[in-house]
Structures are given as structure tokens and as C-alpha cells.
Design a protein around this motif. Structure first.
Motif, mmCIF file in Angstrom:
data_model
loop_
_atom_site.group_PDB
_atom_site.id
_atom_site.type_symbol
_atom_site.label_atom_id
_atom_site.label_comp_id
_atom_site.label_asym_id
_atom_site.label_seq_id
_atom_site.Cartn_x
_atom_site.Cartn_y
_atom_site.Cartn_z
ATOM 1 N N LYS A 1 55.452 14.904 -8.571
ATOM 2 C CA LYS A 1 55.782 14.130 -9.775
ATOM 3 C C LYS A 1 54.532 13.634 -10.493
ATOM 4 O O LYS A 1 54.633 12.839 -11.428
ATOM 5 N N ASP A 2 53.356 14.066 -10.034
ATOM 6 C CA ASP A 2 52.101 13.590 -10.609
ATOM 7 C C ASP A 2 52.044 13.900 -12.102
ATOM 8 O O ASP A 2 52.634 14.880 -12.571
ATOM 9 N N ASP A 3 51.308 13.050 -12.860
ATOM 10 C CA ASP A 3 51.215 13.272 -14.302
ATOM 11 C C ASP A 3 50.268 14.402 -14.658
ATOM 12 O O ASP A 3 50.231 14.857 -15.802
ATOM 13 N N HIS A 4 49.493 14.877 -13.700
ATOM 14 C CA HIS A 4 48.549 15.983 -13.935
ATOM 15 C C HIS A 4 49.216 17.292 -13.496
ATOM 16 O O HIS A 4 49.593 17.437 -12.347
ATOM 17 N N GLU B 1 42.199 16.472 -18.825
ATOM 18 C CA GLU B 1 41.387 17.277 -17.926
ATOM 19 C C GLU B 1 42.306 18.054 -17.001
ATOM 20 O O GLU B 1 43.015 17.477 -16.194
ATOM 21 N N TYR B 2 42.290 19.334 -17.173
ATOM 22 C CA TYR B 2 43.091 20.177 -16.279
ATOM 23 C C TYR B 2 42.413 21.520 -16.128
ATOM 24 O O TYR B 2 42.023 22.139 -17.108
ATOM 25 N N THR B 3 42.246 21.951 -14.908
ATOM 26 C CA THR B 3 41.619 23.245 -14.653
ATOM 27 C C THR B 3 42.688 24.317 -14.602
ATOM 28 O O THR B 3 43.498 24.328 -13.689
ATOM 29 N N PRO B 4 42.748 25.206 -15.592
ATOM 30 C CA PRO B 4 43.777 26.250 -15.571
ATOM 31 C C PRO B 4 43.565 27.216 -14.420
ATOM 32 O O PRO B 4 42.479 27.312 -13.863
#
Length: 857
Positions: A509-512, A28-31
């Protein structure tokens, strides 16, 4: 905080939205291209790829990120000591101040903090201040004290509080206004100090005795007395007199004692629950004007906002349909710490988890709660398993909450107002404003919260019954139990806390990838001095595999002033990045490093300038902003470059417009631009004039070469340039010089021999105030048809009859001159364009009508 951001140059700094499938490792990632609707994320079907690579997804990342519910996060936040004397707070502030002082000597002040503070100062000024006569009329009291301090009140400071009170109470019977006001001032100081109950009772007994005959007393005298009684607060003696004080509030629209009614309202309100209950009963009376007046006073009190309005909004935010939820959260966002005081923070956390309302809006509303909100977002950023939630938190943490923000305007809508379908019984409120975070509002944006008088009274009555324990019903039955916040004395700070800075640094450093990008943006938005310590973390982010993060990290480094010098080597590497937006961001950020990076960066930038792998104007500007060395090198390059290479030459000239006006080398830069302003190539002339204009605006006429008396002859000469764009630039430059420019334009219109110059001068006068209309009328007599046509077009384009009447309404002598001048123009042998002709006739008719009225009178 919205995920949209404003970059120094939108052409080069907009976020990259071309994640390739093999680069995206998130479910889940909002471009960046979908940032205006973050609630609708685009899921990347990478489950099988992630599983093969052993990359945890949002649904199975429990070993990496501790799962925490909103209740646990809120509980952790509430356990902290938020008092002003909190040791932890003192320690955090001490560490922050030390880190700031350590790097002050080698760091420029970023424009970020100053700009943000200036904007919030305009956007968030207080809209409501309670009646406080001892503050409002302090100057009057000081004069009264000066007049009597050596007579009736001599030696009063040495008396005990009880003796002082008795003496002041005796002086209340004096015939002298100064003596009475001074006595009341001393009584007020006694009350706000540490004093025994017996002294309070002595003061109250005498003041309440005066109130019995209030209709015979002076309004100002009563205002001071009521302020003292209200300051003392709930007391059996005062509560016994509530009916009398309520009678002092009752009035209609014809009353001339509004200040007295307000003082009585304030006094009654400060007498605790009994006083508020009396006001609610008064508001329930069938007196429309009085009802509206009382309710308008009640809705701006903290008590009613946190016990009625905030819960009403919270209930609808939790249980209402989608549009109502968004409106409720938008209204809460503009109520700041009252949201926290009203206990609505758990509702906002629930909305963050479920995502039914735009998460950046909800996160911004949490941040608006002040320090509690900031700490809540930090906990969510650290513990939430949802990348979208963490992304919204990272974007909102960077917002500096104003010390005294302007809350949303609250209006009471009574039954006399036309019935609206949206204010049906039980609705309580209606929000009129933008459905977006308040931080995105322009200075002039207004939001209004309409409160239905009928439903407000019903809610207040339910609240009274609950407080009296006569009813077990809730004020808002659909709302879950919310914590009662008793301690609301939270000191607001505009500084971003050290915890927030470090939380954002860890989020890099977050994985998202969306969280990393937003964290980089937030650090850049915060700027100096707080974000200075994150420079190393941002440098590491320059190596991120995602181009969006590299782009944003480079931009953020550029916001840290000369701290960017530490990243010089890494930024130079990014000048060869495969994504052009990353290259541009790195180039722009190098400029912030200034002379500290000049020796290393300039040779590389010169090569890039010639190659054209980055926009040449951007590169040239960066070289110029690196200091005197850069300015001299590009000027030397400009002089040696073949005249045919127009693209490179114009890029360098654009860059010179950013030269440092505080350095002695600026004269050399201006001399170069003067020479280029007579170049035979139109593009070169145009860019030279624009660069001089830019330098002149930044220097504020302090440089000899750029003072109006030096520039105006040059601009006038270029009013007859064959290129229209250059003529228009010169007109605007002349207008910008102020009164001297206006005089020059008038002289050019009336005396210059060149008809093109006269026509351009008329255009410049049209850009000024309507006061130039009289001069333009003279231009309609010009012998050249080109000038007459230009003047007529300008009059019709820039003026209306209304603006002209407003300008000349009070100028009687000028109106007479204008009537004669317009008659002469209308009688000329050649016709005027129809639009201008009609405007002049209509204006003339109004002028003659005014003249006839004056003659008749």
C-alpha cells in the motif's frame, strides 16, 4: 537483494516500463528499465500536478510517514531481546507455525523454498573449520574407549569430578595409547562440564607439566592436551606457559608436524588477549613463511575479522572514493553476521541514507547480518522518508540468509608478492570479485579479499596498544565510534520472520509505486509457506492503477501454489487488461491454482486461446496445468481443429508438454503426441517430439511409453527426417537416454543402411565423452563421402589432442589399437579435411612417443 527478478517466462513476465505521465504520482521513482543502476533515478516532474491533487511528495510527507534517523532505527532494533529464549521470538515463531499448519492441508509446496535452499546449500558451504581433535578423531577415541572401558576405567562414571580427574591424570603415564587417549577424553568431558576451579587447577597443573617435555611426546597426545588447555581458556597457569606454547608453533615449510602447530596456535588463541598478543608479536618476526602462516590463521578468526577487517572495510566504505566504497560494501556483504559483530551496521545505515553506494547492495549487506539486519530493514521500510530506501529494503528482506554461510575467501599478501599499486601502505585490503549483492552470484562465482600483511600487522599492533590502554589512538582514526557488540550468539534462521512478511504486505500500500512493485516481487520470491497469508493483500494489489504492480502481484500469486485459487476471479478479469504483460502474468498464475480453478477458468481461457489476445502457447500450457479436465479439452480441440490452423495446433502441442506425469491421463496425452509425431507438417512433428522430450525428462523413464526401448526406435527413424532441426532434436533425445542411447548410436553409425542416419549418429557420438573417439575413427572408413565428411567435421569440432591424451593416457591396450586405426585412416586413398588430418597426425605422434618410452623402460 537486487531489484531484478527472474520470471517463469522472460518474454511475458519482464517488468513494464511504460508509466504514463498522468499515472506517475511520485517525484522519485526508478523505472524497471533502470534497475541495474538504481542509484540514478529518473525524477518525474509532477510537483505542480501533485500539489494540485494534494498528493504529498517525498519532501513534504512528514504527516504520512514518521521521520526517523538511522541512529533511532538502530537504537530501536538493539533494544529488542535477541536471545534464543526471547519470549517475543517464541511468540512470533509460534504464530508463524500455526499459520503454516492451518493451510498445509490445502496447499501445494511451492518450488520457491526448495530451490532457494538447494542453491544456498551449494553456494554457502563453510570454508573454514577450526582444529578440534575430539571431534575430528571421535571414531578413534570411541575405539580406544571400547578397548579399555571394562579395565582401567571401570566404574569411573560414579566418581566425583575431582576423583575422576585424578584417576585420569594418573593414566596419562600409561604405556598404552588407548589408555592415554581415553583418559584425555574423560578429562575433556570434565572440563566442558560444570566443575570447580580447584579441579581445573589440578588438571592444568599436570597437563602443563607434560608440556615441559613436549618434544619427547606423541603429536596426537599433544593435540588432545592442547585442546583441553585451550578449552579451559585464560588462566594464570596457562598464560605463564605461553612462551613454551609459542615455541611449539614456530616452524618452517619443511615441518612434518603441521597438525601439532595448528593445535598449538588454536590453544594460544583461546587463552584470551595475552595469547592473541603473543601471536601478533610472533607474526611481527622477520620469518616470512612463519609470518604468513600465522597471519593466514589469524584472518579467519572471528576476533580479527570483527576488530580489524570489518572496521577497515567500514572506514573505506564511509570515506573512500566511489569505486572503493562499492568494493568495500561488496566485501562486507560476503562476511555476513561478522559485519554486525564488528559494529559496522551504523555505517551501512548512513550509506543507505546518502545513496553514494548502490542501495540494493547496501540493503543486501544489512540483511546478511541475520535477524538484526532483517529487523533493521523492516524498521527502515516502515519509517524511512525516502522511497528509494524503502524500495531497496523491500527487495532485500526476501533473502533467506543461510544458517552457516560461506564467507568470502581471505588471503594474506606478504611482501614477497609482487608490489601492486593498489596495496600501497595504509590500504589494508583489496577486493577481487563482483560488485553486486552476493545473492546474485552464481554458484561458481568466487570473491577474494586480499589483506596486506604489512598493514594487517600495523593494525593489530594498534589494536594491542589500545587494549593495553598504552595509547589513546584509534585503530582506524577516520571511522566514527561504532558500538561494541559483546553478545554475538544470534541464532540464524532460514525462515522469513512473520514481521518481515507483514511488513512487505503493508508495503503493497506504499505511496511509492517502486516500493509496491518490489514488495510484490519479494513476496513472490519468498513463496510458500511463509507468504501464504499475504494472498489477500496481493489480490488487492491486482487492482493497482500501475500496470507494473498488477503484473508483479499476478506473478507473486502464481508463486503461492494452490493458494492462487482464491484469486481466480480477479486473475480472469486481468486477462482483459490493456497491458499484454499483465494479461500474460495473470494467465500464467492461473495455472498454479490447478483443478481448484478449472471449472471457472477453462471456458474463459478457451475463448482467449482462439482470440489470440495472449500468447497461445502460454494459454494452452495454463489450460493443461489446470488438470485432467484441461488436458482432455485441448486434445479434443486439437483433433477437431482444421489442419491448416498450424499456429493454434502447435500451441496446444507445446502446452501438452506440461501435462501432469503423475496422472493416469498421461498415457492418453503421450498416445496423442505419438500420432502427431508422424504428421506431414514439419512444425507439428517438431513440437510433438519436443513435448515428448519434456515429459520424458520429468517422468525420469518411469512411464512405459517413454522408456528408452520404446522411444529409441522412433528417434532413429527420425534421424533421416528431411528437416535438419528435427534430426538435431532426435540426436539430442538419443544422447539424453544414457548408455542405451550410446549403444544405439554406435549401431546406427556402423550398421544402418541410410547414410543420413549414419551421419546423424556420428554427430550424437561427438556429443558424448571422448571415449566415443574410437568408434568415430571407424566412421572415417565409411563408403559414403557425406558420412566421412560429417565424421571428420565432428572429430575436429569436439576433440583436441589434449582431451584425447587425457582420456587414453591410462588405457594402454586401447592406445595400441588406436595407433593402428589412425594409421589405416591416414593411409586411405581419399583425402581427409585438413583440420581432422592434422589432429590425427599430432595425436598419432604422441601415441607413438608414449609407446617408445614404454618400450625403452
Amino acid at each position: 537483494m537486487s531489484l531484478q527478478y527472474i520470471s517463469p517466462d522472460d518474454e511475458y513476465m519482464s517488468p513494464i516500463d511504460d508509466y504514463s505521465p498522468d499515472q506517475s504520482e511520485e517525484l522519485e521513482y526508478t523505472p524497471s528499465s533502470n534497475r541495474n543502476n538504481t542509484s540514478k533515478s529518473i525524477a518525474t516532474p509532477q510537483r505542480s500536478i501533485n500539489k494540485a491533487r494534494n498528493i504529498p511528495t517525498e519532501s513534504n510527507n512528514m504527516p504520512i510517514r514518521a521521520q526517523s534517523t538511522s541512529k533511532q532505527i538502530l537504537s530501536n532494533v538493539l533494544e529488542q531481546d535477541w536471545s534464543i529464549s526471547s519470549p517475543s521470538k517464541k511468540k512470533r515463531m509460534k504464530i508463524l507455525k500455526q499459520s503454516i499448519q492451518k493451510s498445509d492441508s490445502k496447499r501445494d509446496i511451492s518450488p520457491t523454498k526448495g530451490n532457494i535452499d538447494n542453491i544456498t546449500a551449494k553456494k554457502f558451504s563453510n570454508y573454514h573449520s577450526e582444529s578440534h581433535p575430539f571431534v575430528i578423531k571421535s571414531e578413534q577415541l570411541r575405539k580406544s574407549l571400547e578397548n579399555v572401558k571394562n579395565t582401567e576405567f571401570y566404574g569411573i562414571e560414579s566418581l566425583s569430578p575431582e576423583s575422576k580427574a585424578v584417576k585420569c591424570l594418573e593414566h596419562l603415564k600409561s604405556f598404552s595409547k588407548d589408555v592415554k587417549f581415553t583418559a584425555l577424553h574423560h578429562l575433556y568431558n570434565i572440563v566442558i562440564g560444570k566443575v570447580t576451579d580447584s579441579v581445573i587447577e589440578i588438571i592444568l597443573d599436570e597437563l602443563l607439566h607434560f608440556l615441559d617435555k613436549w618434544e619427547e611426546l606423541d603429536d596426537e597426545f599433544l593435540e588432545y592436551m592442547l585442546e583441553i588447555i585451550g578449552t579451559i581458556g585464560p588462566h594464570p597457569m596457562s598464560i605463564e606457559k605461553l612462551p613454551l606454547m609459542i615455541s611449539m608453533i614456530i616452524h618452517d615449510e619443511t615441518s612434518t608436524h603441521v597438525n601439532l602447530h595448528q593445535a598449538a596456535f588454536s590453544c594460544v588463541f583461546h587463552l584470551g588477549f595475552s595469547g592473541v598478543e603473543s601471536l601478533i608479536k610472533l607474526a611481527n618476526k622477520e620469518f616470512p613463511y612463519l609470518q604468513a602462516w600465522v597471519l593466514e590463521k589469524l584472518v579467519v578468526t572471528n576476533l580479527v575479522q570483527r576488530t580489524i577487517i570489518v572496521p577497515a572495510l567500514a572506514q573505506d566504505a564511509l570515506t573512500g572514493p566511489g569505486p572503493i566504497k562499492a568494493q568495500a560494501v561488496s566485501a562486507l556483504n560476503r562476511m555476513y553476521s561478522v559485519v554486525w559483530e564488528g559494529g559496522a551496521l551504523p555505517v551501512l545505515l548512513a550509506l543507505m541514507e546518502e545513496g553514494s553506494v548502490d542501495r540494493p547492495l547496501v540493503a543486501c549487506t544489512i540483511r546478511a547480518c541475520g535477524q538484526i539486519g532483517e529487523q533493521t530493514l523492516i524498521k527502515l521500510l516502515k519509517q524511512s522518508p525516502s522511497g528509494k530506501v524503502r524500495m531497496a529494503c523491500a527487495g532485500a528482506i526476501c533473502w533467506r540468509v543461510p544458517t552457516r554461510p560461506r564467507q568470502i575467501e581471505i588471503r594474506v599478501v606478504t611482501e614477497s608478492v609482487k608490489y601492486e599499486e593498489s596495496l600501497v601502505p595504509g590500504t589494508v585490503w583489496r577486493y577481487l570479485g563482483n560488485i553486486r549483492p552476493v545473492v546474485q552470484d552464481d554458484i561458481n562465482d568466487e570473491a577474494i579479499l586480499e589483506i596486506n600483511a604489512r598493514d594487517l600487522i600495523a593494525s593489530l599492533q594498534r589494536w594491542v596498544r589500545r587494549e593495553n590502554r598504552n595509547s589513546i589512538g584509534e585503530v582506524f582514526p577516520l571511522l566514527p565510534t561504532m558500538p561494541i557488540i559483546n553478545d554475538t550468539a544470534i541464532e540464524e534462521e532460514q525462515e522469513i520472520s512473520l514481521q518481515a512478511i507483514r511488513a512487505l504486505s503493508r508495503a503493497l500500500k506504499d505511496d511509492h509505486p517502486g516500493v509496491r512493485e518490489t514488495a510484490a516481487y519479494s513476496l513472490g520470491f519468498i513463496g510458500l509457506p511463509e507468504a501464504a497469508e499475504t494472498i489477500n493483500a496481493l489480490i488487492r494489489a491486482l487492482k493497482d492503477k500501475m500496470p507494473q504492480i498488477r503484473n508483479m502481484a499476478a506473478w507473486a500469486i502464481g508463486r503461492l501454489g494452490t493458494e492462487a485459487a482464491k484469486a481466480t476471479t480477479d486473475l480472469l478479469i486481468l486477462l482483459k487488461d490493456e497491458f499484454w504483460k499483465v494479461r500474460s502474468a495473470a494467465c500464467i498464475s492461473l495455472a498454479s491454482a490447478g483443478p481448484y480453478a478449472a471449472n471457472i477458468a477453462i471456458p474463459v481461457l478457451l475463448k482467449v486461446l482462439k482470440e489470440g489476445s495472449i500468447n497461445r502457447a502460454t494459454v494452452a500450457e495454463t489450460i493443461v496445468r489446470l488438470g485432467v479436465q484441461g488436458e482432455k479439452i485441448v486434445i479434443d480441440m486439437l483433433n477437431k481443429e482444421p489442419l491448416s490452423n498450424i499456429i493454434l495446433r502447435t500451441s496446444i502441442i507445446k502446452g501438452l508438454g506440461q501435462a501432469n506425469v503423475g496422472n493416469n491421463n498421461i498415457d492418453y496425452v503421450i498416445e496423442t503426441l505419438y500420432k502427431l509425431s508422424v504428421d506431414r507438417t514439419p512444425q507439428i512433428r517438431k513440437e510433438a517430439l519436443l513435448s515428448m522430450k519434456s515429459i520424458a525428462e520429468r517422468s525420469k523413464a518411469k512411464l512405459t511409453y517413454l522408456k528408452p526401448k520404446t522411444l529409441l526406435p522412433l528417434y532413429i527413424r527420425y534421424l533421416k527426417d528431411p528437416v535438419k532441426e528435427i534430426r538435431d532434436i532426435c540426436v539430442q533425445c538419443i544422447v539424453n537416454t544414457g548408455p542405451q542411447g550410446e549403444l544405439t548410436l554406435i549401431e546406427a553409425l556402423t550398421k544402418d543402411s541410410n547414410h543420413i542416419v549414419r551421419a546423424q549418429a556420428a554427430k550424437g557420438l561427438g556429443l558424448l565423452s571422448p571415449g566415443s573417439f574410437r568408434t568415430l575413427i571407424l566412421g572415417l572408413h565409411d563408403s559414403h563421402p557425406y558420412v566421412r565428411k560429417a565424421v571428420a567435421s565432428i572429430i575436429y569440432k569436439y576433440y583436441t589432442v589434449k582431451t584425447l591424451m587425457q582420456e587414453y593416457m591410462q588405457k594402454v591396450t586401447q592406445r595400441q589399437t588406436l595407433r593402428c586405426a589412425i594409421r589405416e585412416v591416414l593411409a586411405l586413398p581419399y583425402p581427409l579435411p585438413l583440420g581432422c588430418n592434422n589432429l590425427l597426425k599430432e595425436f598419432l605422434g604422441l601415441l607413438e612417443e608414449e609407446a617408445n618410452k614404454e618400450y625403452t623402460e
